[in-house]
Design a protein around this motif. Structure first.
Motif, PDB file in Angstrom:
ATOM      1  N   HIS A  85       0.834  -1.204   0.000  1.00  0.00           N
ATOM      2  CA  HIS A  85       0.000   0.000   0.000  1.00  0.00           C
ATOM      3  C   HIS A  85       0.867   1.252   0.000  1.00  0.00           C
ATOM      4  O   HIS A  85       0.558   2.247  -0.671  1.00  0.00           O
ATOM      5  CB  HIS A  85      -0.917  -0.013   1.223  1.00  0.00           C
ATOM      6  CG  HIS A  85      -2.027   0.982   1.163  1.00  0.00           C
ATOM      7  ND1 HIS A  85      -1.928   2.240   1.724  1.00  0.00           N
ATOM      8  CD2 HIS A  85      -3.252   0.927   0.587  1.00  0.00           C
ATOM      9  CE1 HIS A  85      -3.056   2.904   1.506  1.00  0.00           C
ATOM     10  NE2 HIS A  85      -3.874   2.142   0.836  1.00  0.00           N
ATOM     11  N   PHE A  86       1.979   1.215   0.733  1.00  0.00           N
ATOM     12  CA  PHE A  86       2.917   2.339   0.795  1.00  0.00           C
ATOM     13  C   PHE A  86       3.530   2.602  -0.581  1.00  0.00           C
ATOM     14  O   PHE A  86       3.665   3.757  -1.004  1.00  0.00           O
ATOM     15  CB  PHE A  86       4.007   2.032   1.818  1.00  0.00           C
ATOM     16  CG  PHE A  86       5.001   3.139   2.027  1.00  0.00           C
ATOM     17  CD1 PHE A  86       4.657   4.292   2.715  1.00  0.00           C
ATOM     18  CD2 PHE A  86       6.301   3.029   1.532  1.00  0.00           C
ATOM     19  CE1 PHE A  86       5.580   5.312   2.913  1.00  0.00           C
ATOM     20  CE2 PHE A  86       7.220   4.040   1.719  1.00  0.00           C
ATOM     21  CZ  PHE A  86       6.859   5.188   2.418  1.00  0.00           C
ATOM     22  N   LYS A  89       0.822   4.276  -2.766  1.00  0.00           N
ATOM     23  CA  LYS A  89       0.412   5.636  -2.409  1.00  0.00           C
ATOM     24  C   LYS A  89       1.566   6.633  -2.269  1.00  0.00           C
ATOM     25  O   LYS A  89       1.392   7.829  -2.528  1.00  0.00           O
ATOM     26  CB  LYS A  89      -0.366   5.607  -1.076  1.00  0.00           C
ATOM     27  CG  LYS A  89      -1.659   4.805  -1.116  1.00  0.00           C
ATOM     28  CD  LYS A  89      -2.675   5.459  -2.031  1.00  0.00           C
ATOM     29  CE  LYS A  89      -3.998   4.710  -2.023  1.00  0.00           C
ATOM     30  NZ  LYS A  89      -5.002   5.346  -2.914  1.00  0.00           N
ATOM     31  N   GLU A  90       2.743   6.155  -1.845  1.00  0.00           N
ATOM     32  CA  GLU A  90       3.825   7.072  -1.504  1.00  0.00           C
ATOM     33  C   GLU A  90       5.042   6.994  -2.415  1.00  0.00           C
ATOM     34  O   GLU A  90       5.741   7.983  -2.597  1.00  0.00           O
ATOM     35  CB  GLU A  90       4.273   6.840  -0.054  1.00  0.00           C
ATOM     36  CG  GLU A  90       3.177   7.042   0.981  1.00  0.00           C
ATOM     37  CD  GLU A  90       2.725   8.490   1.075  1.00  0.00           C
ATOM     38  OE1 GLU A  90       3.512   9.391   0.719  1.00  0.00           O
ATOM     39  OE2 GLU A  90       1.575   8.721   1.499  1.00  0.00           O
ATOM     40  N   VAL A 181       8.150   4.968   9.461  1.00  0.00           N
ATOM     41  CA  VAL A 181       7.349   5.618   8.417  1.00  0.00           C
ATOM     42  C   VAL A 181       6.224   4.682   7.960  1.00  0.00           C
ATOM     43  O   VAL A 181       5.083   5.114   7.754  1.00  0.00           O
ATOM     44  CB  VAL A 181       8.245   6.017   7.216  1.00  0.00           C
ATOM     45  CG1 VAL A 181       7.402   6.429   6.022  1.00  0.00           C
ATOM     46  CG2 VAL A 181       9.177   7.161   7.605  1.00  0.00           C
ATOM     47  N   LEU A 182       6.533   3.381   7.813  1.00  0.00           N
ATOM     48  CA  LEU A 182       5.527   2.412   7.389  1.00  0.00           C
ATOM     49  C   LEU A 182       4.406   2.298   8.421  1.00  0.00           C
ATOM     50  O   LEU A 182       3.225   2.242   8.068  1.00  0.00           O
ATOM     51  CB  LEU A 182       6.180   1.041   7.176  1.00  0.00           C
ATOM     52  CG  LEU A 182       7.098   0.909   5.961  1.00  0.00           C
ATOM     53  CD1 LEU A 182       7.850  -0.410   6.008  1.00  0.00           C
ATOM     54  CD2 LEU A 182       6.320   1.025   4.657  1.00  0.00           C
ATOM     55  N   ASN A 184       3.542   4.615  10.602  1.00  0.00           N
ATOM     56  CA  ASN A 184       2.778   5.869  10.566  1.00  0.00           C
ATOM     57  C   ASN A 184       1.815   5.887   9.376  1.00  0.00           C
ATOM     58  O   ASN A 184       0.700   6.403   9.468  1.00  0.00           O
ATOM     59  CB  ASN A 184       3.729   7.064  10.502  1.00  0.00           C
ATOM     60  CG  ASN A 184       4.412   7.341  11.824  1.00  0.00           C
ATOM     61  OD1 ASN A 184       3.929   6.930  12.882  1.00  0.00           O
ATOM     62  ND2 ASN A 184       5.543   8.012  11.781  1.00  0.00           N
ATOM     63  N   HIS A 185       2.261   5.314   8.262  1.00  0.00           N
ATOM     64  CA  HIS A 185       1.395   5.197   7.090  1.00  0.00           C
ATOM     65  C   HIS A 185       0.194   4.309   7.415  1.00  0.00           C
ATOM     66  O   HIS A 185      -0.948   4.630   7.043  1.00  0.00           O
ATOM     67  CB  HIS A 185       2.196   4.601   5.921  1.00  0.00           C
ATOM     68  CG  HIS A 185       1.393   4.378   4.677  1.00  0.00           C
ATOM     69  ND1 HIS A 185       1.107   5.384   3.776  1.00  0.00           N
ATOM     70  CD2 HIS A 185       0.792   3.259   4.181  1.00  0.00           C
ATOM     71  CE1 HIS A 185       0.385   4.895   2.783  1.00  0.00           C
ATOM     72  NE2 HIS A 185       0.176   3.605   2.999  1.00  0.00           N
ATOM     73  N   ARG A 188      -2.215   6.222   9.600  1.00  0.00           N
ATOM     74  CA  ARG A 188      -2.944   7.236   8.821  1.00  0.00           C
ATOM     75  C   ARG A 188      -4.111   6.619   8.061  1.00  0.00           C
ATOM     76  O   ARG A 188      -5.185   7.229   7.933  1.00  0.00           O
ATOM     77  CB  ARG A 188      -1.970   7.916   7.854  1.00  0.00           C
ATOM     78  CG  ARG A 188      -2.590   8.995   6.986  1.00  0.00           C
ATOM     79  CD  ARG A 188      -1.506   9.770   6.241  1.00  0.00           C
ATOM     80  NE  ARG A 188      -2.089  10.818   5.423  1.00  0.00           N
ATOM     81  CZ  ARG A 188      -2.351  10.690   4.128  1.00  0.00           C
ATOM     82  NH1 ARG A 188      -2.073   9.556   3.503  1.00  0.00           N
ATOM     83  NH2 ARG A 188      -2.882  11.682   3.445  1.00  0.00           N
ATOM     84  N   TRP A 189      -3.922   5.404   7.558  1.00  0.00           N
ATOM     85  CA  TRP A 189      -4.974   4.728   6.805  1.00  0.00           C
ATOM     86  C   TRP A 189      -5.816   3.808   7.690  1.00  0.00           C
ATOM     87  O   TRP A 189      -6.607   3.008   7.188  1.00  0.00           O
ATOM     88  CB  TRP A 189      -4.350   3.940   5.649  1.00  0.00           C
ATOM     89  CG  TRP A 189      -3.890   4.838   4.543  1.00  0.00           C
ATOM     90  CD1 TRP A 189      -2.679   5.464   4.436  1.00  0.00           C
ATOM     91  CD2 TRP A 189      -4.633   5.240   3.395  1.00  0.00           C
ATOM     92  NE1 TRP A 189      -2.616   6.228   3.311  1.00  0.00           N
ATOM     93  CE2 TRP A 189      -3.807   6.100   2.629  1.00  0.00           C
ATOM     94  CE3 TRP A 189      -5.901   4.951   2.920  1.00  0.00           C
ATOM     95  CZ2 TRP A 189      -4.224   6.692   1.442  1.00  0.00           C
ATOM     96  CZ3 TRP A 189      -6.319   5.520   1.722  1.00  0.00           C
ATOM     97  CH2 TRP A 189      -5.491   6.372   0.998  1.00  0.00           C
TER      98      TRP A 189
END
Length: 427
Positions: A85-86, A89-90, A181-182, A184-185, A188-189
Motif C-alpha cells: 500500500h505504501f 500511495k507514496e 514511516v511504514l 505511521n502510514h 494514517r490509513w
C-alpha cells in the motif's frame, strides 16, 4: 478501502505441522489495497477444546472482531500488506509534492533487501520493539541481493568490501526510521493504531544509534591546492565548483549552462541527477540561488570554450564517451567515475592518506566557513540545509589550530605563571 460485508467465519478441524489435530478459524479479510483474501488462525488443540461447542465459545470474540470497524489486534494485516500500500500511495512520482527520486530509490532498496524479507509475513500486531532492536543489532549485507542489484549499489558501495559484514549504524538507523514511516502510514490509513518503532513516548520504541564508525576526512587548504595543481581543466572546474559552492553530487551533475548568471555571478540550482535519473532537488532550501565567485566563473568560461556542448540546455559536464551512444552529450558524466579514475589517483599519488569523495569537498567547505567565523545562518544558507543543526552537528568540524587557540585562552585565564616554553626562553 472496500467495506467488508458481515461474516461469521468458519471453524473447522485440521492438523498442524506435527500432525496434531487442531481447531482452525478462517475468515475473509480486506487488504489495504482493497483485495479480498482468506485468513486463518489456529484456535487450539483438541486437548484444549475437546468439543466443537468449546471451540465455538473460544472464537466468539473473534467473530465480533472480524466485523468491527475499529482497529483491532485481529485485523490480520501483515507488514507486506502495508509495504504494498505504501508503494502504491507514496513511492510514486508526485512532482513537487512528493518525495525526491533519490529518496524513493533508497526506500525501495531498504524494503526489498531488509524489511520485506524479514517482516513481510509478520502481522503488524506481532511486531515488537525489542525484537526489531535485536534484529537490527546483527543486520548484515545480503550478498545475494547485492548481486541482483549491483547497478543500484555501485554508486555508494563501490569502495566497500564485498563480503558479509555488519551494516553501519547510520544504515541501521535509516532502516529503523523507514519502518517507523511504514507504521505511521498504517496509522494514517487506519490499518493499526500503534507504532512500536517510535513507541508511545521517548525511549519506548526501537533504540538504534546512528553514530558514525569513523570521522569523515576534511582536507587542509594546502592539500586542496596540491590536488588542484595536478588536475586538468574539466576536473579542476568540477572540484572548484563543488568546493566553492557546496553543491551536492547530484546537483553538480545536473547543472546546465542556462543555470549560470555570469553577469550577476550566481547559480540557479534547479535539478539533481542521481543514477542518470533527473529529479528535483533534495529539499525546498536546496533550490535557493548560490553565489558564484569570479575565479570559478573564469574557469567555467574556459571550460565553455573547450567543451563540445555549449547550448543553454546542455549539461555543463556532458558525457562525451562513445559508450554513451545516442545519449552522447544528452546526459551528464558519471561523477563517481571521474572521482575514481581522475581525482582519487591524484590524491594517492600526492601521499594524502584520506578518503576523498565528492562529499569531502562539501564538508571541507563547511569547515572552512566555520573556521573563518562566518555566521551560522550564512553557512546554513550557503549549504542550503533545512536547519542549522544539520550544518553544525553533522557537517562542520573544528580545526586543530582553532581548538588549540580556544583552549589556550581558557588556560591563560586560570593560570598565572608563564608557560614552560616561554619561561625557558626568558631564562
Amino acid at each position: 478501502m472496500r467495506k467488508a460485508r458481515k461474516q461469521n467465519g468458519s471453524l473447522y478441524m485440521d492438523v498442524n505441522g506435527s500432525k496434531t489435530p487442531v481447531w482452525m478459524f478462517s475468515w475473509h479479510h480486506i487488504l489495504p489495497t482493497g483485495q479480498r483474501v482468506r485468513r486463518k488462525r489456529q484456535v487450539g488443540t483438541l486437548d484444549q477444546y475437546k468439543t466443537e461447542a468449546a471451540a465455538e465459545r473460544a472464537v466468539r470474540g473473534w467473530r465480533l472482531a472480524i466485523n468491527s470497524n475499529q482497529v483491532h489486534a485481529f485485523s490480520g494485516i501483515t507488514m507486506q500488506d502495508v509495504i504494498d500500500h505504501f508503494r502504491l500511495k507514496e513511492l510514486v512520482d508526485k512532482g513537487e509534492n512528493g518525495r525526491a527520486w533519490s529518496t524513493r530509490d533508497r526506500y525501495v532498496s531498504y524494503l526489498d533487501c531488509w524489511i520485506g524479507p524479514r517482516w513481510g509475513k509478520e502481522e503488524l500486531t506481532s511486531i515488537k520493539a525489542p525484537v526489531v532492536e535485536e534484529w537490527l543489532k546483527d543486520l548484515k549485507f545480503d550478498t545475494t541481493w547485492r548481486q541482483k542489484n549491483a547497478v543500484r549499489l555501485a554508486r555508494e558501495e563501490k569502495e566497500r568490501e564485498k563480503d558479509m559484514r555488519l551494516l553501519a549504524p547510520a544504515s541501521k538507523a535509516r532502516i529503523r526510521d523507514l519502518m517507523s514511516v511504514l507504521f505511521n502510514h498504517a496509522i494514517r490509513w487506519e490499518f493499526t493504531d500503534r507504532n512500536p518503532i517510535s513507541g508511545p513516548n521517548k525511549g519506548a520504541g526501537v533504540r538504534q544509534s546512528s553514530k558514525r564508525q569513523s570521522i569523515p576526512d576534511i582536507l587542509e587548504v594546502s592539500e586542496i591546492q596540491a590536488i588542484i595543481a595536478e588536475l586538468q581543466l574539466r576536473e579542476r572546474v568540477l572540484l572548484f565548483l563543488d568546493m566553492a559552492t557546496g553543491l551536492r553530487r547530484g546537483e553538480l551533475a545536473g547543472v546546465k549552462w542556462h543555470d549560470f548568471d555570469f553577469a550577476g555571478l550566481d547559480i540557479d540550482v534547479q535539478r539533481s541527477v542521481v543514477d542518470q535519473v533527473v529529479g528535483r532537488c533534495k529539499t525546498e532550501a536546496s533550490q535557493k540561488r548560490i553565489p558564484l565567485d569570479e575565479y570559478t566563473a573564469l574557469d567555467l568560461l574556459a571550460w565553455f570554450q573547450q567543451t563540445l556542448y555549449r547550448e543553454p540546455e546542455d549539461y555543463v559536464f556532458a558525457a562525451n564517451s562513445s559508450r554513451a551512444g545516442k545519449k552522447r552529450g544528452k546526459q551528464p558524466l558519471w561523477l563517481s567515475t571521474i572521482m575514481r579514475y581522475y581525482i582519487q589517483p591524484v590524491v594517492k599519488r600526492l601521499g594524502i592518506n584520506k578518503r576523498v569523495t565528492w562529499h569531502t569537498f562539501r564538508r571541507t567547505y563547511t569547515t572552512l566557513l566555520h573556521a573563518n567565523g562566518e555566521d551560522i545562518k550564512v553557512v546554513q544558507e550557503l549549504l542550503r540545509h533545512s536547519s542549522s543543526r544539520i550544518t553544525m552537528d553533522i557537517y562542520a568540524q573544528a580545526q586543530m589550530p582553532a581548538k588549540r587557540a580556544a583552549q589556550q585562552k581558557v588556560v591563560e585565564m586560570v593560570r598565572s605563571e608563564k608557560p614552560p616554553l616561554e619561561a625557558k626562553k626568558m631564562a
